[in-house]
Design an enzyme around this catalytic site. Structure first.
Site, PDB file in Angstrom:
ATOM      1  N   ILE A   9       0.840  -1.194   0.000  1.00  0.00           N
ATOM      2  CA  ILE A   9       0.000   0.000   0.000  1.00  0.00           C
ATOM      3  C   ILE A   9       0.879   1.248   0.000  1.00  0.00           C
ATOM      4  O   ILE A   9       1.906   1.304   0.683  1.00  0.00           O
ATOM      5  CB  ILE A   9      -0.926   0.003   1.243  1.00  0.00           C
ATOM      6  CG1 ILE A   9      -1.740  -1.294   1.313  1.00  0.00           C
ATOM      7  CG2 ILE A   9      -1.820   1.231   1.268  1.00  0.00           C
ATOM      8  CD1 ILE A   9      -2.712  -1.522   0.177  1.00  0.00           C
ATOM      9  N   HIS A  10       0.436   2.259  -0.756  1.00  0.00           N
ATOM     10  CA  HIS A  10       1.187   3.511  -0.873  1.00  0.00           C
ATOM     11  C   HIS A  10       0.209   4.666  -0.966  1.00  0.00           C
ATOM     12  O   HIS A  10      -0.944   4.485  -1.368  1.00  0.00           O
ATOM     13  CB  HIS A  10       2.085   3.469  -2.118  1.00  0.00           C
ATOM     14  CG  HIS A  10       1.318   3.283  -3.388  1.00  0.00           C
ATOM     15  ND1 HIS A  10       0.816   4.350  -4.098  1.00  0.00           N
ATOM     16  CD2 HIS A  10       0.928   2.165  -4.053  1.00  0.00           C
ATOM     17  CE1 HIS A  10       0.166   3.887  -5.159  1.00  0.00           C
ATOM     18  NE2 HIS A  10       0.215   2.559  -5.148  1.00  0.00           N
ATOM     19  N   PRO A  11       0.643   5.888  -0.625  1.00  0.00           N
ATOM     20  CA  PRO A  11      -0.233   7.049  -0.795  1.00  0.00           C
ATOM     21  C   PRO A  11      -0.474   7.307  -2.281  1.00  0.00           C
ATOM     22  O   PRO A  11       0.412   7.061  -3.114  1.00  0.00           O
ATOM     23  CB  PRO A  11       0.563   8.204  -0.190  1.00  0.00           C
ATOM     24  CG  PRO A  11       1.671   7.585   0.580  1.00  0.00           C
ATOM     25  CD  PRO A  11       1.906   6.226   0.001  1.00  0.00           C
TER      26      PRO A  11
END
Length: 119
Positions: A40-42
């Protein structure tokens, strides 16, 4: 630079995909049942088109892009969601897959930077 972000969460089963020479990315709006399988990443802005001949940079390692699926740019831009295969394939296996040439990492740490660039 076309896209730049970093890993902020690692799903419970995300590392399992690394043993299959792939990693699944999703931005921080990933549905909970999917997030377990993703890095997960921004969300970040995609400022151009990812294409063959470009580079995927994972931490300190740069990988040449060898194939790009038909919906990679749309999916990455809208959802931050694509699959990266570390197999050097010349034809995209699935519409949302980017193939790169190089050795898949055994693990990823939180904070690892993810970059797509044109060269």
């Amino acid at each position: 630079m076309l896209y730049r972000t970093q890993v902020t969460q690692i799903g419970e089963y995300a590392a399992d995909a690394l043993s299959d020479k792939m990693m699944i990315l999703f931005n921080d709006n990933a549905p909970a049942d999917v997030a377990d399988y993703c890095f997960i990443h921004p969300a970040a802005a995609l400022t151009g088109e990812i294409s063959v001949g470009g580079q995927f940079v994972l931490g300190a390692v740069s990988y040449p892009v060898t194939a790009v699926g038909d919906v990679v740019n749309q999916n990455l831009g809208e959802l931050g969601h694509i699959t990266i295969r570390f197999d050097g394939g010349s034809v995209a296996e699935y519409p949302g897959t980017v193939h790169v040439k190089g050795t898949c990492p055994d693990e990823l740490a939180l904070g690892t930077e993810l970059i797509f660039k044109t060269e």
